[in-house]
Design an enzyme around this catalytic site. Structure first.
Site, PDB file in Angstrom:
ATOM      1  N   ARG A  78      35.517   3.209 109.336  1.00 19.39           N
ATOM      2  CA  ARG A  78      34.361   4.033 109.693  1.00 19.39           C
ATOM      3  C   ARG A  78      33.974   3.926 111.160  1.00 19.39           C
ATOM      4  NH1 ARG A  78      34.140   2.106 104.651  1.00 19.39           N
ATOM      5  NH2 ARG A  78      33.514   3.567 102.998  1.00 19.39           N
ATOM      6  N   HIS A 103      38.337   7.250 108.255  1.00 15.76           N
ATOM      7  CA  HIS A 103      39.787   7.407 108.158  1.00 15.76           C
ATOM      8  C   HIS A 103      40.316   8.658 108.866  1.00 15.76           C
ATOM      9  CE1 HIS A 103      39.911   3.905 105.783  1.00 15.76           C
ATOM     10  NE2 HIS A 103      39.778   4.436 104.582  1.00 15.76           N
ATOM     11  N   HIS A 173      47.230   2.554 103.530  1.00  9.26           N
ATOM     12  CA  HIS A 173      46.155   2.445 102.546  1.00  9.26           C
ATOM     13  C   HIS A 173      46.702   2.338 101.117  1.00  9.26           C
ATOM     14  CE1 HIS A 173      42.221   2.925 100.739  1.00  9.26           C
ATOM     15  NE2 HIS A 173      41.648   3.060 101.925  1.00  9.26           N
ATOM     16  N   GLU A 287      43.943  -3.588 103.909  1.00  9.99           N
ATOM     17  CA  GLU A 287      44.208  -2.721 105.046  1.00  9.99           C
ATOM     18  C   GLU A 287      44.140  -3.520 106.350  1.00  9.99           C
ATOM     19  OE1 GLU A 287      41.466   0.725 104.570  1.00  9.99           O
ATOM     20  OE2 GLU A 287      41.087  -0.290 102.667  1.00  9.99           O
TER      21      GLU A 287
END
Length: 322
Positions: A78, A103, A173, A287
């Site tokens: 974010r 993303h 991801h 991630e």
């Protein structure tokens, strides 16, 4: 080896590439740079797919929100308020997660078609992200190379160059479920991080805090559980070569996933909001990336890329069993 995987609504064909080495088989799509499947054996030698995904292209197109297996960018995670300052100018981004950019925006790298070139034991995906795509400055030439090494480990190497100052933060991801089905909440997890970034109601970092005495302390391997969508500040920091930072273990199957990276952060997401055809907790995302909202946080490791520089990032997913 490649094969036709489907066709987008605009007529663009999508290919699937299969890599196989040392008992591991990985399938990658030209759409979104998606890791569609990872087949690995358990302690009895029985193979199963250990990432969440779909059998056809329509599944990915119809369920874009979870970013199943995707190559995420230009900026993973974010950016607060969907904006950031750079060299005296404020850039406005697509806001696709409440007030924030997530993303890469509405149509990030996960929804783009990549050019695929075979390389030794792998494939190289590349594309040009034009200046202004999703609000990001600079024409970005980006590539991601997926290779299987001699042990069957999946090595993902990212590179990017720009013609104007910009920010870059790329990751994969994938959602891991080492049992091959059911919930992943019982997996045991270790993360080499003594600190993490607490978040506000919009999941934006509210500083850096110690994991000591909190539910964020995974320095000793324990059950992963649920309720996590947080960035861990890796003890090793930014490194020139990948260093091991996490291990995920499924006691039932004996499968082990190790994660090594050059990145300073690891986002743990326990998939508490997955919907049909999956269920909350069916996978765990690990991630590797820079910290969330780094473009607005000068105290965080920088994600700025300037002309003449090369963005490089590498993550290795190792597979074994015990």
């Amino acid at each position: 080896m490649s094969e036709h995987f489907g066709t987008l609504s605009d007529g663009t064909p999508i290919e699937r590439w299969t890599l196989e080495r040392a008992g591991v088989r990985v399938r990658i799509l030209s759409y979104g740079g998606i890791v569609q499947s990872v087949q690995m054996p358990d302690r009895q030698g029985q193979a199963a797919d250990v990432v969440l995904g779909f059998a056809d292209l329509d599944g990915y197109v119809e369920h874009p929100g979870p970013y199943f297996g995707a190559l995420v960018g230009r900026y993973a995670n974010r950016i607060a308020g969907g904006r950031f300052p750079l060299d005296g100018r404020t850039y406005e981004l697509a806001r696709n997660n409440g007030p924030n950019s997530l993303h890469g925006g509405e149509c990030g790298f996960d929804k783009r078609v990549w050019e695929v070139t075979p390389v030794e034991h792998g494939v190289r995906l590349s594309r040009v992200s034009p200046h202004g795509e999703e609000g990001f400055p600079g024409r970005l030439e980006v590539s991601a190379t997926y290779r299987l090494d001699a042990t069957g480990a999946l090595r993902i190497s990212y590179e990017a160059v720009t013609d104007a100052p910009t920010v870059v933060n790329l990751t994969n991801h994938s959602y891991w479920n080492l049992s091959g089905s059911g919930t992943a909440g019982g997996h045991a997890l270790r993360i080499a991080a003594g600190r993490y970034t607490p978040v506000d109601a919009d999941l934006i970092p509210a500083g850096i805090a110690s994991v000591e005495g909190t539910r964020f302390d995974f320095r000793t391997q324990r059950k992963a559980g649920a309720g996590y969508d947080h960035n861990f500040v890796l003890d090793k920091g930014v490194t020139g070569t990948p260093e091991e930072v996490a291990e995920l273990y499924d006691p039932a199957s004996g499968r082990v996933l190790t994660v090594s990276t050059t990145e300073p952060g690891l986002q743990l997401y326990t998939a508490d909001h997955l919907g049909e055809p999956f269920a909350p907790g069916d996978g765990i995302a690990l991630e590797t990336q820079a910290f969330p909202d780094s473009p607005n946080r000068p105290e965080f490791p920088s994600t700025v890329l300037r002309p003449g520089e090369v963005y490089r990032s590498e993550t290795v997913y190792g597979f074994s069993n015990r």
